[in-house]
Design an enzyme around this catalytic site. Structure first.
Site, short mmCIF file in Angstrom:
data_model
loop_
_atom_site.label_atom_id
_atom_site.label_comp_id
_atom_site.label_asym_id
_atom_site.label_seq_id
_atom_site.Cartn_x
_atom_site.Cartn_y
_atom_site.Cartn_z
N ASN A 216 -0.27 -9.19 -2.49
CA ASN A 216 1.02 -8.55 -2.28
C ASN A 216 1.98 -9.53 -1.61
OD1 ASN A 216 -0.60 -8.26 0.05
ND2 ASN A 216 0.54 -6.48 0.76
N GLU B 278 5.54 -9.29 0.29
CA GLU B 278 6.57 -8.40 0.84
C GLU B 278 7.89 -9.16 1.01
OE1 GLU B 278 4.93 -6.45 4.32
OE2 GLU B 278 3.64 -5.21 3.04
N CYS C 113 3.34 -5.72 -5.44
CA CYS C 113 1.95 -5.39 -5.14
C CYS C 113 1.00 -6.47 -5.69
CB CYS C 113 1.55 -4.06 -5.78
SG CYS C 113 2.39 -2.63 -5.10
N GLU D 282 -1.66 -6.11 -7.46
CA GLU D 282 -2.07 -5.88 -8.84
C GLU D 282 -1.06 -6.45 -9.83
OE1 GLU D 282 -1.87 -3.78 -6.33
OE2 GLU D 282 -3.15 -2.01 -6.59
N CYS E 260 -1.07 1.75 -6.84
CA CYS E 260 0.09 2.65 -6.77
C CYS E 260 0.50 3.05 -8.19
CB CYS E 260 1.24 2.00 -6.01
SG CYS E 260 2.19 0.82 -6.99
N CYS F 35 1.89 0.27 -10.41
CA CYS F 35 0.85 -0.66 -10.87
C CYS F 35 -0.03 -0.02 -11.95
CB CYS F 35 0.01 -1.13 -9.69
SG CYS F 35 0.91 -2.27 -8.61
#
Ligand code: THU
Length: 136
Positions: A47, A49, A58, A60, A91, A94
């Site tokens: 991830n 940010e 993310c 993934e 999520c 994803c």
């Protein structure tokens, strides 16, 4: 969802190997992902940010980008490793992005904090992906 890694403990280890590269200064939640393709290639992601929170990527989707950049489009499994108490499932965004390439892929979720591992098929987590069908 079942307990266990469905034989993908080695893929969990590959994701764990890059967990320290996760850039998560805002949430403090570190996530890494490893995708294996039908041809046996492995692609990694973490991830990433951003101070503009909504721009966060993310793990993934980082791994999917690496896979496509590497010339592969045939993932068979993804391992998602996090430092949360509970393993984290992908999520919703994803799930949609993973389903684009294989709606039935194996998803393995592992927490390095608790050692818990769960696995499921993406089709179980996300049974009705949006698919674009052209008319005419
Ligand atoms: N995160 C992922 O990397 N994958 C998911 O499927 C869920 C959330 C990250 C995004 C953000 O950096 C942090 O976890 C907290 O939401």
């Amino acid at each position: 969802m079942i307990e266990g890694d469905m034989g993908y403990s080695w893929l969990v280890e590959r994701a764990r190997g890059v967990l320290g590269n996760s850039y998560a200064p805002y949430s403090g939640i570190h996530v890494a992902a490893a995708i294996v393709t039908a041809g046996g290639r492995v692609y990694l992601g973490v991830n990433v940010e951003n101070s503009s929170y909504g721009l966060t990527i993310c793990a993934e989707r980082s791994a999917v980008s690496a896979m496509v950049t590497g010339g592969d489009r045939d993932p068979v499994a993804i391992a998602i490793v996090s430092d949360t108490e509970e393993p984290i499932p992908p999520c919703g965004a994803c799930r949609q992005v993973l389903a684009e390439f294989n709606p039935d892929m194996v998803v393995v979720m592992h927490s390095v904090r608790s050692g818990k591992t769960y696995a499921a098929r993406l089709s179980e987590l996300f049974p009705s992906p949006f698919r674009l069908r052209r008319v005419g």
